[in-house]
Design an enzyme around this catalytic site. Sequence first.
Site, PDB file in Angstrom:
ATOM      1  N   PHE A 243      -7.465  93.723 -35.242  1.00 29.28           N
ATOM      2  CA  PHE A 243      -8.854  93.898 -34.797  1.00 29.28           C
ATOM      3  C   PHE A 243      -8.943  94.465 -33.386  1.00 29.28           C
ATOM      4  O   PHE A 243      -9.891  94.199 -32.655  1.00 29.28           O
ATOM      5  CB  PHE A 243      -9.622  92.573 -34.913  1.00 29.28           C
ATOM      6  CG  PHE A 243      -9.367  91.852 -36.198  1.00 29.28           C
ATOM      7  CD1 PHE A 243      -9.750  92.426 -37.405  1.00 29.28           C
ATOM      8  CD2 PHE A 243      -8.705  90.632 -36.222  1.00 29.28           C
ATOM      9  CE1 PHE A 243      -9.489  91.795 -38.608  1.00 29.28           C
ATOM     10  CE2 PHE A 243      -8.437  89.996 -37.424  1.00 29.28           C
ATOM     11  CZ  PHE A 243      -8.831  90.577 -38.621  1.00 29.28           C
ATOM     12  N   GLU A 699     -14.426  99.849 -39.246  1.00 29.16           N
ATOM     13  CA  GLU A 699     -15.244  99.190 -38.238  1.00 29.16           C
ATOM     14  C   GLU A 699     -16.741  99.233 -38.509  1.00 29.16           C
ATOM     15  O   GLU A 699     -17.495  98.399 -38.017  1.00 29.16           O
ATOM     16  CB  GLU A 699     -14.921  99.798 -36.864  1.00 29.16           C
ATOM     17  CG  GLU A 699     -13.542  99.378 -36.411  1.00 29.16           C
ATOM     18  CD  GLU A 699     -12.946 100.270 -35.336  1.00 29.16           C
ATOM     19  OE1 GLU A 699     -13.112  99.922 -34.174  1.00 29.16           O
ATOM     20  OE2 GLU A 699     -12.317 101.290 -35.661  1.00 29.16           O
TER      21      GLU A 699
END
Lengths: 732, 339
Positions: A243, A699
Amino acid sequence: MNQPLFPAPDVKPGQTPPRYEGRAKVTGEARYPSDVRLPRTAHAYLHTSRIGRGTIRSFDLAAARAVPGVIDILTHETIGDDPRHMPAIYQGGYISDSVRPLGSADIVYWGQPVAMVVAETFEAAREAARRIVVAYAPHPTLAADIRSADAVTQAVEPMTIDTGDFAAAYAAAPVRVDAGYTTPAQHQNPMELFATQCAWEGDRLTVHEPSQYVNNVRFGLAEQLGIDPGRIRVVSPYVGGAFGAKGFLTQRTALVAIAARRLGRPVKLVATREQGFTVSGYRAETRHRVQLAADRDGRLLALRQEGWELTSRADAVAMGAASMTARLYACPNISVRINTVAADRSTPGFMRAPGEMPYGFALETALDELAVALDMDPVELRRVNDTQTEPVAGLPYTSRSLMRCFDDAAARFGWKDRSREAGSMRDGDWLVGWGCATAFYPTYAGNSAARVRLSADGRVHVSSAGHELGQGMYTMMAQVAAEELGVPFDQVTASLGDTDLPPAIVAGGSSSTASVAPAIMAACEAIRRRLGVEGGSPAEVMPALQASGMWVVEEFAEVRAHGLPAESMASLYRGRATPAGGVHLADRVQFALGAQFVEVRIHARTREIRVPRAVGAFAAGRIINPRTAHGQLIGGMIWGISSAIHERSEIDHRNGSYINANLAEYLLPVNADIVDVEAMMVAEEDHQVNRAGVKGVGEIGVVGVAAAISNAVFHATGRRLRDLPIRLEDLM
Amino acid sequence: MRPFHYSRPSSLAEALIDMRDALAAEPNSSAAFLAGGTTQLDLMKLEVSRPDRLVDLNALRGEAGHIRWDGTSLRLGAFARMAEAADHPDVRARAPMIAQSLSLAASAQLRNMATLGGNVLQRTRCAYFRDTSWSACNKRVPGSGCAALDGVNRAHAVLGTSDHCIATYPGDFAQALLALDASVVIAGPGGGRTIPFARLHRAPGTTPHLETSLRPGEIIAEFIVPAGGWFRRSLYLKVRDRQSYEFAVASAAVALDLEGDTVREARVALGGVATVPWRAREAEALLRGRKLTEEAARAAAQAAFTEAAPHAHNAFKVELGQETLVRALLQLATMETPR
């Protein structure tokens, strides 16, 4: 014999292949970097600073040294000259922050490594690290966060945008919105901790470390240690969540390499969950001021967004994503200002949709406020301002299907049944609110290389030093090679996450598939060319190979992304491949777009906030694997919910510490919080963005959800909440 | 890791002797009992708890792991697991509040391990208590101060606080026992005793490190919950920041005995807002003999919080605690109770 618990999948032609490495993961066969067991491994444990600013006066290491099994304790007094200083990635280095570990007696953030113990066992190393006593001289003042009076604000001039005359247009407009928004510090908290194992064989170093960019680790570490990068191999076949937190080299790696070199044996470090809050970058807290002006039909006349982003005193980091929010809608007068606010904290970094999430929250909430001021449906407000040309430089979108996303998601959600007035929908004791927002993410791609080998028994091997973060990289690589060469998916093997393989770009910016798929396609095309079936159908490939008398054909290809100069290819081989695209092209802009719709329910008395329903529709060019793409999109949407009503890294203002640096107190949604999340994929063909037609979905799912929730909370209650996370006390 | 002695006695009597001997040999011993381990082992890993001896009580389940209805009371063995009590038909049918308080707590895994006796002794989640790098914590180091007073204190208590400690009692089950006037059967080296549950926990005052009235070497053996007219019309309402696996921001354990819509008897305990399981007797008194209207519920809720002392980040808990109680009372008023 027993039936295997997880039988290997049998993929029929035309089916979406399942996750390539799924079986290995659920059976435990997949070995993550910290699972690798090397003989004679010594174990390292960090001791990190308990003050946020000041100096180390002295160490008392006697009790630590007395712990049985302790081999070595590294501090700034004992470590020697390495690692060398390196600027952060934002200033041209390879590394996520420039604060040299154990570099001096200076403490510049809470959680800064000040010592590393190496011992025969993990338990002994931990025990000794806890026995270290550090005498500190704290600095009298401390800027713990973005609101601190001692923090230093600085304008980021290159990020300024002025188009038209914002001030005049805003002043003259009939309908205006002017509001401030904030987002909190948040941490990625990947399930897999920040682990590093280093093993030297002579002057050759192997690093086992979960990474989103193995070549960045390799070249950066070589520079820090002053050695030839050719002597370093970085291996990272599986990453247990990243992430953004594992995007670039962190300072811990050099410490482990140095310890292993001192001891002449492998050393393993697994930083604790709490240490993970400062070992790498994080989502910095932000502030925003958004000013919007429109005519009475909702057409935007003026847009201004000013952002303030927390950074460390050591490194100026700004995501500056108003460069994107300013280009989302038609508007003649635009102004953007970006500022950094330096405080006594560790250097922030990338976290899934790093700038898009906070800047999008501010703009898309402001747009909802404008819709309310206009008494206009918020979907219609976006429609009135939809454009195929970005308004700052007048460049065309390569493709833009925003309103199709809104229309598809709205239909699925049942938006037409919404009563517009705030507080008008209620179900018993629960106030009901519906909200929506735009999701956007720039389409990036970078230079990448791949190698493909086809043999006459029908087997294919595809390799590229891309990264499997759980997003489906193995699957994508195997699937593209299978499709290009006309072989079944289960005849393809894939290798990635290893600096010995052809280099690829960082697994960041949602760009992995857009970068590596074209390289695989180019290598497959080279194979077809060798076999004399260039431009033919994939079904011709195997017969051509079998007829050729060859057993193996192997081809390597490197692909340069649109917008990168010819000389950029060298950077691919130096761990510096950077994504290009988005708003940084001279001839066009590239975005994936989407629409987020949510329902919130708020208890009329006790004000708990629930999100029972979320529908997102996304147009992101070609979707290579709907199964893994769906996982990415709903994962992003769930994180969006989390970013809106759960997550906040709590900072103690006395020492800049995170007091909820653990998974019990750092609030994340659990299964019971996530009810009905639906991600729709809107068909979109874009032949310009890259050879694969891929825009990326890593994303975008997170972007816009927080604004949709904030907008839904307003719809439910009539209360406009502009500060994340929104918690029940904000609605008392 | 820190070494410690470990024993696993096979009976309650043996366990009491083990601990008595440990305390006799070393009066300042940090010896501790180990039951489900969900608090004790957690705190040992954090070095908040550093026992030199652990006396493991898990072999005692046969002796004190019972759950039964004896005709007048629910008898809950201290070594029954939370999940066993939460799922027990007698508990669910006779006192829904107890079952709810247990099943809304923690996670399934923790409820399968944690014992009832250990649950009521669960330590606070105050971050400054749980992180030993904070030198100021009167609960951990008596006389050292309280870092939470000027720290991040959203989760902290507004009732039962002192200048020495504002740490919240984190559990749920204790509020149910307190509201239902349970008593605690305690086994000790000098023999057994039974005390009202209300006397088990001690408000912090000037000695936050003394959390209960248990004497050294004593073990909770059983909880006895006497039936009352309010037994069935009871509930545990838990308000929290996420839907599961989370401590209460505010909770209410409420039981009512109604005659028509008039309150004959009320039992109210509050969680998430107080330093100890908190009995709201003022609220109960205001409800007694009155019709259960929203107005009456609100008056009772306000009375429960007249002494509230909020700090920088938890002022909302006063209103939230009141709203939680109002919601629980009104929900109970309309609850169907099988007779």
